[in-house]
Design a protein around this motif. Structure first.
Motif, PDB file in Angstrom:
ATOM      1  N   ARG A 176     130.226  54.363  80.062  1.00 23.30           N
ATOM      2  CA  ARG A 176     130.129  52.955  79.654  1.00 23.30           C
ATOM      3  C   ARG A 176     131.300  52.148  80.211  1.00 23.30           C
ATOM      4  N   ALA A 177     132.491  52.723  80.181  1.00 25.21           N
ATOM      5  CA  ALA A 177     133.667  52.021  80.697  1.00 25.21           C
ATOM      6  C   ALA A 177     133.527  51.767  82.193  1.00 25.21           C
ATOM      7  N   LEU A 178     133.022  52.740  82.934  1.00 26.14           N
ATOM      8  CA  LEU A 178     132.837  52.558  84.374  1.00 26.14           C
ATOM      9  C   LEU A 178     131.792  51.480  84.652  1.00 26.14           C
ATOM     10  N   SER A 179     130.713  51.465  83.896  1.00 23.08           N
ATOM     11  CA  SER A 179     129.692  50.412  84.064  1.00 23.08           C
ATOM     12  C   SER A 179     130.293  49.037  83.809  1.00 23.08           C
ATOM     13  N   ARG A 180     131.118  48.929  82.760  1.00 25.37           N
ATOM     14  CA  ARG A 180     131.743  47.638  82.453  1.00 25.37           C
ATOM     15  C   ARG A 180     132.693  47.197  83.567  1.00 25.37           C
ATOM     16  N   ARG A 181     133.409  48.152  84.170  1.00 21.13           N
ATOM     17  CA  ARG A 181     134.310  47.784  85.277  1.00 21.13           C
ATOM     18  C   ARG A 181     133.525  47.273  86.478  1.00 21.13           C
ATOM     19  N   VAL A 182     132.372  47.881  86.748  1.00 25.41           N
ATOM     20  CA  VAL A 182     131.543  47.408  87.866  1.00 25.41           C
ATOM     21  C   VAL A 182     131.012  46.013  87.558  1.00 25.41           C
ATOM     22  N   TYR A 183     130.514  45.797  86.333  1.00 28.09           N
ATOM     23  CA  TYR A 183     130.044  44.458  85.941  1.00 28.09           C
ATOM     24  C   TYR A 183     131.166  43.435  86.065  1.00 28.09           C
ATOM     25  N   ALA A 184     132.379  43.807  85.645  1.00 30.67           N
ATOM     26  CA  ALA A 184     133.509  42.877  85.712  1.00 30.67           C
ATOM     27  C   ALA A 184     133.826  42.506  87.157  1.00 30.67           C
ATOM     28  N   GLU A 185     133.750  43.466  88.053  1.00 31.45           N
ATOM     29  CA  GLU A 185     133.986  43.168  89.474  1.00 31.45           C
ATOM     30  C   GLU A 185     132.889  42.265  90.028  1.00 31.45           C
ATOM     31  N   LEU A 186     131.644  42.511  89.637  1.00 29.06           N
ATOM     32  CA  LEU A 186     130.544  41.654  90.106  1.00 29.06           C
ATOM     33  C   LEU A 186     130.705  40.234  89.589  1.00 29.06           C
ATOM     34  N   ALA A 187     131.204  40.098  88.370  1.00 25.44           N
ATOM     35  CA  ALA A 187     131.375  38.766  87.778  1.00 25.44           C
ATOM     36  C   ALA A 187     132.434  37.944  88.502  1.00 25.44           C
ATOM     37  N   LYS A 188     133.361  38.592  89.176  1.00 24.67           N
ATOM     38  CA  LYS A 188     134.405  37.884  89.922  1.00 24.67           C
ATOM     39  C   LYS A 188     133.842  37.177  91.147  1.00 24.67           C
ATOM     40  N   HIS A 189     132.689  37.614  91.615  1.00 25.02           N
ATOM     41  CA  HIS A 189     132.077  37.031  92.808  1.00 25.02           C
ATOM     42  C   HIS A 189     130.987  36.050  92.377  1.00 25.02           C
ATOM     43  N   LYS A 190     131.348  34.775  92.439  1.00 24.77           N
ATOM     44  CA  LYS A 190     130.443  33.725  91.950  1.00 24.77           C
ATOM     45  C   LYS A 190     129.192  33.567  92.816  1.00 24.77           C
ATOM     46  N   GLU A 191     129.258  34.028  94.064  1.00 20.92           N
ATOM     47  CA  GLU A 191     128.096  33.889  94.941  1.00 20.92           C
ATOM     48  C   GLU A 191     126.993  34.898  94.606  1.00 20.92           C
ATOM     49  N   ILE A 192     127.297  35.863  93.733  1.00 27.01           N
ATOM     50  CA  ILE A 192     126.313  36.882  93.365  1.00 27.01           C
ATOM     51  C   ILE A 192     125.820  36.619  91.952  1.00 27.01           C
ATOM     52  N   ASP A 193     124.520  36.529  91.813  1.00 28.62           N
ATOM     53  CA  ASP A 193     123.917  36.376  90.495  1.00 28.62           C
ATOM     54  C   ASP A 193     123.626  37.774  89.958  1.00 28.62           C
ATOM     55  N   ALA A 194     124.517  38.260  89.085  1.00 27.87           N
ATOM     56  CA  ALA A 194     124.390  39.628  88.564  1.00 27.87           C
ATOM     57  C   ALA A 194     123.550  39.689  87.300  1.00 27.87           C
ATOM     58  N   GLY A 195     122.920  38.589  86.941  1.00 22.93           N
ATOM     59  CA  GLY A 195     122.123  38.555  85.719  1.00 22.93           C
ATOM     60  C   GLY A 195     120.924  39.478  85.736  1.00 22.93           C
TER      61      GLY A 195
END
Length: 124
Positions: free
Chosen positions: A54-73
């Motif tokens: 779960r912690a690793l998944s959250r770290r990946v989501y957090a990195e994706l959220a830093k990139h505004k050009e990517i819609d990670a929804g």
């Protein structure tokens, strides 16, 4: 004769009760002594593995959220022992490679399985 039978029965019952009690205590002692050995061996428990995933998944989501050009929804991230599986859709084909590259750059990620696809506009 009746007293002798009674005493024999009482002694037998006492021996059975004592041996059962000793057996139960011996079992508890064995479990208590092996429990720290398993924890000290360095092998993570299933609970610890789920927590790490779960912690690793959250770290990946957090990195994706830093990139505004990517819609990670519409992207789901599943982690299992360092391997990441990316599922979902992105709005542009170029984002697929970007999401994979970002996920690979997260510390702790050992492998990325890409199951992303491009979202098609309605009517196509």
């Amino acid at each position: 004769m009746t007293n002798q039978r009674f005493f024999s029965f009482a002694i037998g019952a006492l021996l059975v009760a004592t041996s059962f009690s000793a057996w139960a205590q011996g079992g508890a002692t064995v479990e208590a002594s092996t429990a720290p050995a398993v924890a000290a061996s360095g092998t993570p428990t299933a609970r610890e593995m789920r927590k790490a995933n779960r912690a690793l998944s959250r770290r990946v989501y957090a990195e994706l959220a830093k990139h505004k050009e990517i819609d990670a929804g519409n992207i789901s991230v599943v982690a299992r022992n360092g391997a990441i599986t990316l599922n979902g859709t992105v709005t542009e084909a170029s984002q697929i490679d970007a999401v994979v590259a970002i996920a690979k750059g997260v510390p702790g990620v050992t492998f990325v399985a890409n199951r992303l696809s491009m979202q098609r506009p309605l009517g196509e």
